[in-house]
Scaffold this motif. Structure first.
Motif, PDB file in Angstrom:
ATOM      1  N   SER A  34    -107.476 -35.158 -89.477  1.00 14.07           N
ATOM      2  CA  SER A  34    -107.578 -34.873 -90.910  1.00 14.07           C
ATOM      3  C   SER A  34    -106.605 -35.775 -91.657  1.00 14.07           C
ATOM      4  CB  SER A  34    -107.253 -33.395 -91.200  1.00 14.07           C
ATOM      5  OG  SER A  34    -108.236 -32.542 -90.641  1.00 14.07           O
ATOM      6  N   GLU A  78    -109.530 -36.197 -97.190  1.00 11.97           N
ATOM      7  CA  GLU A  78    -110.003 -34.810 -97.192  1.00 11.97           C
ATOM      8  C   GLU A  78    -110.421 -34.434 -98.618  1.00 11.97           C
ATOM      9  OE1 GLU A  78    -110.628 -32.537 -94.996  1.00 11.97           O
ATOM     10  OE2 GLU A  78    -109.927 -33.534 -93.177  1.00 11.97           O
ATOM     11  N   GLN A  79    -111.689 -34.625 -98.908  1.00 12.47           N
ATOM     12  CA  GLN A  79    -112.215 -34.407-100.248  1.00 12.47           C
ATOM     13  C   GLN A  79    -113.405 -33.455-100.217  1.00 12.47           C
ATOM     14  OE1 GLN A  79    -110.964 -35.785-103.139  1.00 12.47           O
ATOM     15  NE2 GLN A  79    -109.318 -36.829-102.010  1.00 12.47           N
ATOM     16  N   THR A  80    -113.592 -32.746-101.315  1.00 13.59           N
ATOM     17  CA  THR A  80    -114.770 -31.913-101.514  1.00 13.59           C
ATOM     18  C   THR A  80    -115.454 -32.389-102.788  1.00 13.59           C
ATOM     19  OG1 THR A  80    -113.728 -30.241-102.920  1.00 13.59           O
ATOM     20  CG2 THR A  80    -113.465 -29.981-100.530  1.00 13.59           C
ATOM     21  N   ARG A  89    -109.371 -31.456-100.848  1.00 16.06           N
ATOM     22  CA  ARG A  89    -109.434 -30.183-100.120  1.00 16.06           C
ATOM     23  C   ARG A  89    -108.020 -29.612 -99.982  1.00 16.06           C
ATOM     24  NH1 ARG A  89    -112.498 -31.711 -96.489  1.00 16.06           N
ATOM     25  NH2 ARG A  89    -114.354 -30.512 -97.009  1.00 16.06           N
ATOM     26  N   TYR A 146    -107.984 -27.087 -93.981  1.00 18.58           N
ATOM     27  CA  TYR A 146    -108.096 -28.058 -92.896  1.00 18.58           C
ATOM     28  C   TYR A 146    -108.441 -27.331 -91.594  1.00 18.58           C
ATOM     29  CZ  TYR A 146    -105.805 -31.791 -95.658  1.00 18.58           C
ATOM     30  OH  TYR A 146    -105.479 -32.746 -96.592  1.00 18.58           O
ATOM     31  N   ARG A 147    -108.951 -28.082 -90.639  1.00 23.85           N
ATOM     32  CA  ARG A 147    -109.284 -27.510 -89.331  1.00 23.85           C
ATOM     33  C   ARG A 147    -108.018 -27.187 -88.534  1.00 23.85           C
ATOM     34  NH1 ARG A 147    -112.444 -32.306 -86.885  1.00 23.85           N
ATOM     35  NH2 ARG A 147    -111.120 -33.429 -88.366  1.00 23.85           N
ATOM     36  N   ALA A 191    -103.159 -33.529 -88.468  1.00 22.24           N
ATOM     37  CA  ALA A 191    -103.161 -33.800 -89.906  1.00 22.24           C
ATOM     38  C   ALA A 191    -102.118 -34.859 -90.226  1.00 22.24           C
ATOM     39  CB  ALA A 191    -102.876 -32.527 -90.691  1.00 22.24           C
ATOM     40  N   SER A 209    -101.133 -26.936 -93.853  1.00 25.62           N
ATOM     41  CA  SER A 209    -102.413 -26.776 -93.167  1.00 25.62           C
ATOM     42  C   SER A 209    -102.235 -25.950 -91.894  1.00 25.62           C
ATOM     43  CB  SER A 209    -102.985 -28.147 -92.800  1.00 25.62           C
ATOM     44  OG  SER A 209    -102.250 -28.703 -91.715  1.00 25.62           O
ATOM     45  N   SER A 232    -103.405 -26.969 -89.153  1.00 30.22           N
ATOM     46  CA  SER A 232    -103.609 -27.953 -88.089  1.00 30.22           C
ATOM     47  C   SER A 232    -102.557 -27.811 -86.994  1.00 30.22           C
ATOM     48  CB  SER A 232    -103.579 -29.368 -88.661  1.00 30.22           C
ATOM     49  OG  SER A 232    -104.621 -29.549 -89.608  1.00 30.22           O
TER      50      SER A 232
END
Length: 711
Positions: free
Chosen positions: A544, A549-551, A556, A561-562, A567, A643, A645
């Motif tokens: 990440s 990392e965009q929406t 985001r 994040y995952r 990250a 995050s 992560s």
């Protein structure tokens, strides 16, 4: 342009049928997001590289028939890779009505009988192949088989078939960090010390890891250390190596070799003079010069190689050579032959031809020198990992695995039987590179690699993981599919070729599990939605990147994040955080003519995107109204630390205030890629000895420890 053979060209429908049979995609996502058709000419070229001629209708029909019959001609697949607890059934082809037995010979030599082979007549499909009536039966392996590399056997009257069987973990265990952790990321060649020869080396890696581990880092992620050419001039890019299995002797610390201490005084004085000339540039801000450093090191290394080794050292070297096996023999021979012109007959037959065999005897001492270099690399890598763990790192050194190799390198020669030299790997046109990318690297051939039992792939992973706490796999999407470009064609005139990802990812997980290592996949780019889920299911961490990392509504939030990811703020293909905030990537791309829109528009869009991320940091209370550059960089690291992560990466360049880009994609000689020494915001070099007292380094490591509750 592809030249068609005499006869009618195959219809598109026939080409698509053959492409499906040979795992070649007939469409791809274009730079505008729309679905694009692969041209007939590109399909024909890629299919030919896949061993399926299709220049005419007759050729295509014959290739399609052969693709359908090929599995039937084998009793067992050449290699079977299964998950330990969820093994999929294996198709066995037997003469109709034949009674058969099946068993496994495990790697420790024990035998496991299999009682699940269906009896005669319990076929799922039948066919007549070469005049023999065959039937396909499904062999179900039991769950819980021992992990490892075994042999699967099936016997029936008059014949016994055998296949490689790899039993892999269903899932790689989580990183051994006792919770979330952060680590440092560095381009090792750029991180020098007063003692290194103008290029960061493996002793510098040990010291860098010790300093970072003491500061709280759990891992040290470095650039690929793959071997390049055996003598200058060498390729600067660590992502275009000669081989991915063996290491670059450029990274050897000459004085750390045990035999150095036993050099005669005159010999040592000569090496000290070589070292002094290279060490003189340590505080110099000029670009790195690999060729000068490597030429000097090779002179020194050849002198040390002549020093008699003690009996214990002789035994250790011999054991290393035996364990490395044929792969090291072939690589060392390639190194010894490197001075021969490309058209010389030594290159035409490959490493197992009669000419090469004769040269191997003639060049025995020279090949032994190159084997010795790999042994020294191995010793110093072991020492570096030991230093990392001793400094408190839970993971230690994480190596980087490049996506491919140089078309004229060692792997392209020694592994030619499992590669596809007629094509190169790249990427189709996208919004950043509207003509596509050609990385010039020959790919694995899926069928040949499987037929070999995946031995070359396994051995590559084992060498990389031998003294490592983890591996980052560059463009891990390449284990699922690669964009094949016929040699001489434009990048856009290619097609995706799909691989057996269950086998490739499974073997990666198996070898990492055995090494106790973490796997990080660089999973950026265009891919099917299920790919990230599959990798997460197998315990492979994703990547990440804050800037990416965009929406649809903006950046985001790190909380989204995952968990199963590393990250970071940026990548080695972007400026460090300070440079990115200043828009230096836009300035650089504009100066090199790489922008797809007017520079003013690009700056405006980039500034807006950066502001949105800084606004996000402010909403989290991490950034004041008038922050300094250092405060902003630290706030961004606090942001990604929010995050879930599992791992958070900190670029060493960010920890010292560097602003310059290490690599600008889309350039070769236009920009000094991979040649920028580590420096601070004032442009003065920062050495390993400086780090422990460097104010920005100390401050950022404290920020990370506080953000992740490490003290």
């Amino acid at each position: 342009m592809t030249e068609y053979d005499d006869g009618a060209a195959p219809a598109r429908e026939l080409l698509e049928q053959l492409a499906e049979a040979k795992s070649v995609a007939t469409t791809f996502t274009g730079w505008d997001g729309g679905v694009q058709q692969v041209s007939d000419a590109s399909l024909i070229s890629v299919l030919a590289a896949r061993g399926a001629p299709a220049g005419t209708r007759e050729q295509a029909e014959l290739s399609l028939e052969e693709a359908a019959l090929a599995p039937w001609r084998r009793t067992l697949p050449p290699a079977v890779v299964v998950r330990r607890q969820q093994p999929l059934p294996i198709t066995v082809h037997l003469p109709r009505g034949a009674e058969a037995q099946a068993w496994i010979t495990t790697e420790d030599g024990s035998s496991v009988p299999l009682h699940s082979l269906p009896a005669a007549g319990q076929a799922v499909e039948t066919a007549i192949v070469d005049g023999v009536e065959l039937e396909a039966r499904q062999l179900q392996l039991p769950p819980g088989l021992p992990l490892g590399w075994h042999a699967l056997h099936v016997s029936f009257p008059g014949r016994e078939a055998q296949s490689v069987l790899a039993v892999t973990p269903d899932r790689l265990p989580a990183p051994k960090t006792g919770g979330r952790a952060w680590g440092m990321m560095a381009q090792l060649y750029s991180v020098r010390s007063e003692r290194s020869w103008g290029i960061g080396d493996l002793s510098d890696l040990a010291d860098l890891s010790a300093v970072s581990g003491t500061a709280g880092a759990a891992f040290m992620l470095i650039n690929p250390l793959h071997a390049a050419e055996p003598m200058p001039p060498v390729e600067d890019s660590p992502y275009l190596p000669a081989t991915r299995r063996f290491f670059h002797p450029l990274y050897i610390r000459v004085e750390a070799i045990e035999e150095y201490a036993y050099l005669p005084g005159v010999e040592r004085a000569g090496i000290e003079a070589l070292a002094a000339a290279q060490q003189a540039v340590a505080r110099d801000a000029r670009l790195l010069d690999r060729n000068s450093s490597y030429a000097a090191k090779l002179q020194a290394l050849r002198r040390i190689y002549q020093v008699p080794r003690s009996p214990a050292r002789v035994q250790q070297f011999e054991a290393f050579v035996r364990e490395a096996g044929q792969g090291l023999d072939s690589f060392a021979l390639w190194c010894a032959l490197a001075s021969y012109p490309p058209e010389a007959p030594e290159w035409q037959e490959g490493p197992h031809g009669a000419v090469a065999a004769g040269k191997a005897a003639e060049l025995a001492d020279e090949t032994m020198f190159y084997k010795w270099l790999q042994w020294i690399c191995d010793e110093q890598l072991e020492s570096a990992q030991r230093a990392a763990l001793s400094a408190g790192m839970d993971i230690g050194i994480v190596h980087d695995l490049a996506v491919g190799v140089h078309p004229g390198g060692a792997d392209a020669w020694t592994l030619r039987d499992v590669m596809a030299p007629e094509v190169s790997v790249g990427a189709p046109p996208d919004m950043f590179n509207q003509i596509g990318q050609d990385w010039s690297q020959p790919p694995w051939d899926p069928d040949r690699l499987a037929a070999s039992g995946y031995g070359a792939y396994r051995d590559m992973l084992r060498t990389i993981l031998r003294h490592a706490g983890g591996v980052r796999v560059d463009h891990i999407l390449g284990l699922f599919r690669l964009w094949w470009i016929p040699r001489g064609e434009e990048p856009g005139k290619g097609a995706y070729v799909y691989y057996d990802h269950e086998a490739l990812v499974g073997i990666l997980v198996l070898e990492a599990h055995r090494a106790g290592a973490v796997v990080i996949g660089e999973d950026l780019g265009v891919f099917e939605p299920w790919v990230q889920g599959y990798l997460a299911e197998r315990g492979v961490l994703g990547t990440s990147i804050l800037w990416f990392e965009q929406t649809g509504k903006g950046p985001r939030d790190p909380a989204e994040y995952r968990p199963g990811a590393l990250a970071t703020i940026g990548t080695h293909d972007l400026p460090p955080a300070a440079g990115y905030l200043a828009g230096e990537h836009v300035t650089l791309r504009d100066s090199l003519g790489l922008l797809n829109r007017p520079v003013e528009e690009e700056r405006e869009l980039d500034a807006a995107a950066t502001r949105s991320i800084l606004d996000l940091a402010r909403r989290h209370g991490l950034l004041g109204p008038n922050p300094t550059e250092q405060e902003t960089v630290e706030a961004l690291h606090r942001l990604i630390a929010l995050s879930p992560s599992a791992l958070v990466g900190v670029g060493l360049v960010d920890a010292v205030g560097e602003r310059r880009t290490q690599n600008q994609p889309g350039t070769a000689r236009e920009y000094p890629n991979w040649c920028v020494p580590l420096a601070g915001p004032d442009g003065r070099p920062v050495l390993v000895e400086d780090l422990a007292a460097n104010p920005r380094f100390v401050s950022l490591t404290r920020v990370m420890n506080g953000a992740l509750g490490k003290g």
